[in-house]
Scaffold this motif. Structure first.
Motif, mmCIF file in Angstrom:
data_model
loop_
_atom_site.group_PDB
_atom_site.id
_atom_site.type_symbol
_atom_site.label_atom_id
_atom_site.label_comp_id
_atom_site.label_asym_id
_atom_site.label_seq_id
_atom_site.Cartn_x
_atom_site.Cartn_y
_atom_site.Cartn_z
ATOM 1 N N ILE A 31 -3.877 5.166 7.157
ATOM 2 C CA ILE A 31 -3.047 4.885 5.988
ATOM 3 C C ILE A 31 -3.547 5.682 4.790
ATOM 4 C CG2 ILE A 31 -2.380 3.093 4.329
ATOM 5 C CD1 ILE A 31 -2.516 1.101 6.686
ATOM 6 N N ALA A 32 -4.864 5.667 4.585
ATOM 7 C CA ALA A 32 -5.441 6.388 3.450
ATOM 8 C C ALA A 32 -5.142 7.880 3.540
ATOM 9 C CB ALA A 32 -6.951 6.150 3.396
ATOM 10 N N PRO A 48 -0.063 -6.384 7.374
ATOM 11 C CA PRO A 48 -0.673 -6.778 6.099
ATOM 12 C C PRO A 48 -0.933 -5.624 5.155
ATOM 13 C CG PRO A 48 -2.252 -6.968 7.908
ATOM 14 C CD PRO A 48 -0.906 -6.755 8.521
ATOM 15 N N ALA A 49 -1.295 -4.459 5.679
ATOM 16 C CA ALA A 49 -1.582 -3.327 4.800
ATOM 17 C C ALA A 49 -0.348 -2.952 3.988
ATOM 18 C CB ALA A 49 -2.059 -2.134 5.632
ATOM 19 N N TRP A 50 0.793 -2.851 4.647
ATOM 20 C CA TRP A 50 2.016 -2.459 3.957
ATOM 21 C C TRP A 50 2.497 -3.557 3.015
ATOM 22 C CZ3 TRP A 50 4.091 1.597 2.308
ATOM 23 C CH2 TRP A 50 5.450 1.676 1.963
ATOM 24 N N GLN A 76 -11.345 -3.302 3.896
ATOM 25 C CA GLN A 76 -11.153 -1.986 4.500
ATOM 26 C C GLN A 76 -10.325 -1.072 3.590
ATOM 27 O OE1 GLN A 76 -12.255 -0.629 7.289
ATOM 28 N NE2 GLN A 76 -13.361 -2.370 8.138
ATOM 29 N N MET A 77 -9.292 -1.632 2.963
ATOM 30 C CA MET A 77 -8.459 -0.826 2.076
ATOM 31 C C MET A 77 -9.253 -0.393 0.840
ATOM 32 S SD MET A 77 -5.326 -0.748 3.530
ATOM 33 C CE MET A 77 -3.906 -0.783 2.457
ATOM 34 N N LEU A 99 -8.060 2.792 -1.445
ATOM 35 C CA LEU A 99 -6.676 2.436 -1.743
ATOM 36 C C LEU A 99 -6.579 1.278 -2.718
ATOM 37 C CD1 LEU A 99 -5.189 2.695 1.863
ATOM 38 C CD2 LEU A 99 -5.180 4.422 0.063
ATOM 39 N N PHE A 100 -7.512 0.344 -2.649
ATOM 40 C CA PHE A 100 -7.539 -0.795 -3.550
ATOM 41 C C PHE A 100 -8.760 -0.697 -4.453
ATOM 42 C CE2 PHE A 100 -5.259 -3.866 -0.386
ATOM 43 C CZ PHE A 100 -4.103 -3.113 -0.503
#
Length: 354
Positions: free
Chosen positions: A176-177, A269-271, A309-310, A315-316
């Protein structure tokens, strides 16, 4: 025979050094457990022992609360804490424990309830502690597995399924990243820029005519940088963020699927968290960790694992509450915001092409 043993031990041809280290004798890591509920202490001790840890100490939460105590010297390598209701003394003890762990390298696994999550999250900001919300024993075992595989180089017994779940999660977030990085990197060459006005083509108030970082100049229909001297902004590096009403509508539509199908079929959950934080950024609102866990659509402990993890993937971001140091919020990083803006610009272009 000696040569064969040496090759097996060091594995020069086929085995990484970290894996070889697992074959060598070593003393078990020491674990300390603190919980007021006796049956929870017993379960935590059993789970720790099953993971190959040596339970060096167990006790009540009050053992952590005395600021003059030198108990930190006896904590060992890993500390498990159960704090379902976090009050003032408990939070102060957790904050001191967090500071000690950050300095000493001790790994923390702290379980709490959804009602106390924001307070516990707020005071654990230095040690990269794992936080579990009303965890099952399986959740705790997986958390110990993550500590042993990530926090130290000395891996203990962890099922192949759990190990692969951890690896899969890490790989998913990394992908994703990377995709968001590519999107934000392509933004400069995209035909969209800050002075592009989708509302002129699809009607004022369009879902694609809002930027959470600026305001629209009614006369020129250009985006104005709120930090500039009042002049219209130059061409921006990325398109504007989407109208939060559009994002909230997408979120509601995704949630409606659970009325007709099992929700687990669509767990993403990520999206879901990216959508929630994108809308919040456009609305200039702050999102608590509890709210973000709810938005993820998965159990809070799983959501916290994703948030960690994000965050590791850039990303966060964690944002401290300036008015209350015990609280913290989660925001999109600039990289993630750029990627989401570019994504919505792409789908907006597709809609206009219909």
């Amino acid at each position: 025979m000696g040569q064969t043993v040496a090759q097996f031990e060091y594995g020069a041809d086929n085995m990484p050094p970290d894996d070889v280290a697992l074959l060598r004798p070593h003393s078990p890591l020491a674990c300390a457990i603190f919980a007021d509920r006796g049956y929870v202490r017993a379960e935590m001790a059993e789970d720790a022992a099953a993971a190959g840890l040596r339970v060096a100490r167990t006790g009540m939460l009050e053992a952590l609360a005395d600021p003059a105590s030198d108990h930190h010297k006896l904590l060992g390598d890993i500390v498990l804490v159960d704090c379902p209701v976090a009050e003032g003394a408990d939070l102060a003890a957790l904050a001191r424990l967090d500071q000690y762990a950050a300095q000493s390298g001790t790994q923390l696994v702290v379980s709490t309830s959804i009602g106390s999550l924001d307070d516990v999250f707020g005071c654990l900001d230095q040690s990269d502690a794992q936080i579990l919300v009303s965890p099952s024993r399986a959740d705790r075992v997986i958390a110990l597995g993550q500590v042993l595989t990530g926090g130290t180089a000395r891996v203990r017994e962890l099922s192949d399924h759990d190990r692969m779940s951890i690896i899969h999660l890490t790989q998913q977030v990394s992908q994703i990243a990377q995709k968001l990085e590519r999107l934000s990197g392509d933004a400069g060459s995209a035909p969209f820029s800050g002075d592009f006005t989708p509302s002129a083509r699809v009607g004022e108030g369009s879902a694609f005519a809002f930027d959470g970082d600026g305001a629209r100049d009614p006369a020129s229909q250009r985006l104005v940088n709120p930090h500039a001297s009042g002049a219209p902004a130059a061409r921006r590096a990325r398109p504007p963020l989407p109208d939060p009403r559009l994002v909230r509508k997408i979120v509601r539509q995704r949630q409606k699927r659970a009325r007709f199908f099992e929700g687990e079929l669509f767990a993403d959950p990520a999206w879901d968290m990216l959508l929630d934080l994108t809308a919040a950024r456009a609305e200039h609102k702050r999102v608590s960790v509890t709210s973000l866990c709810i938005a993820s659509g998965v159990p809070p402990t799983t959501a916290l694992r994703w948030i960690g993890q994000m965050s590791d993937a850039g990303l966060f971001c964690r944002a401290e509450d300036e008015t209350d140091r015990r609280r913290a919020f989660i925001t999109l990083s600039d990289k993630a915001a750029d990627g989401m803006a570019q994504y919505f610009a792409e789908i907006g272009r597709d809609i206009l092409a219909l």
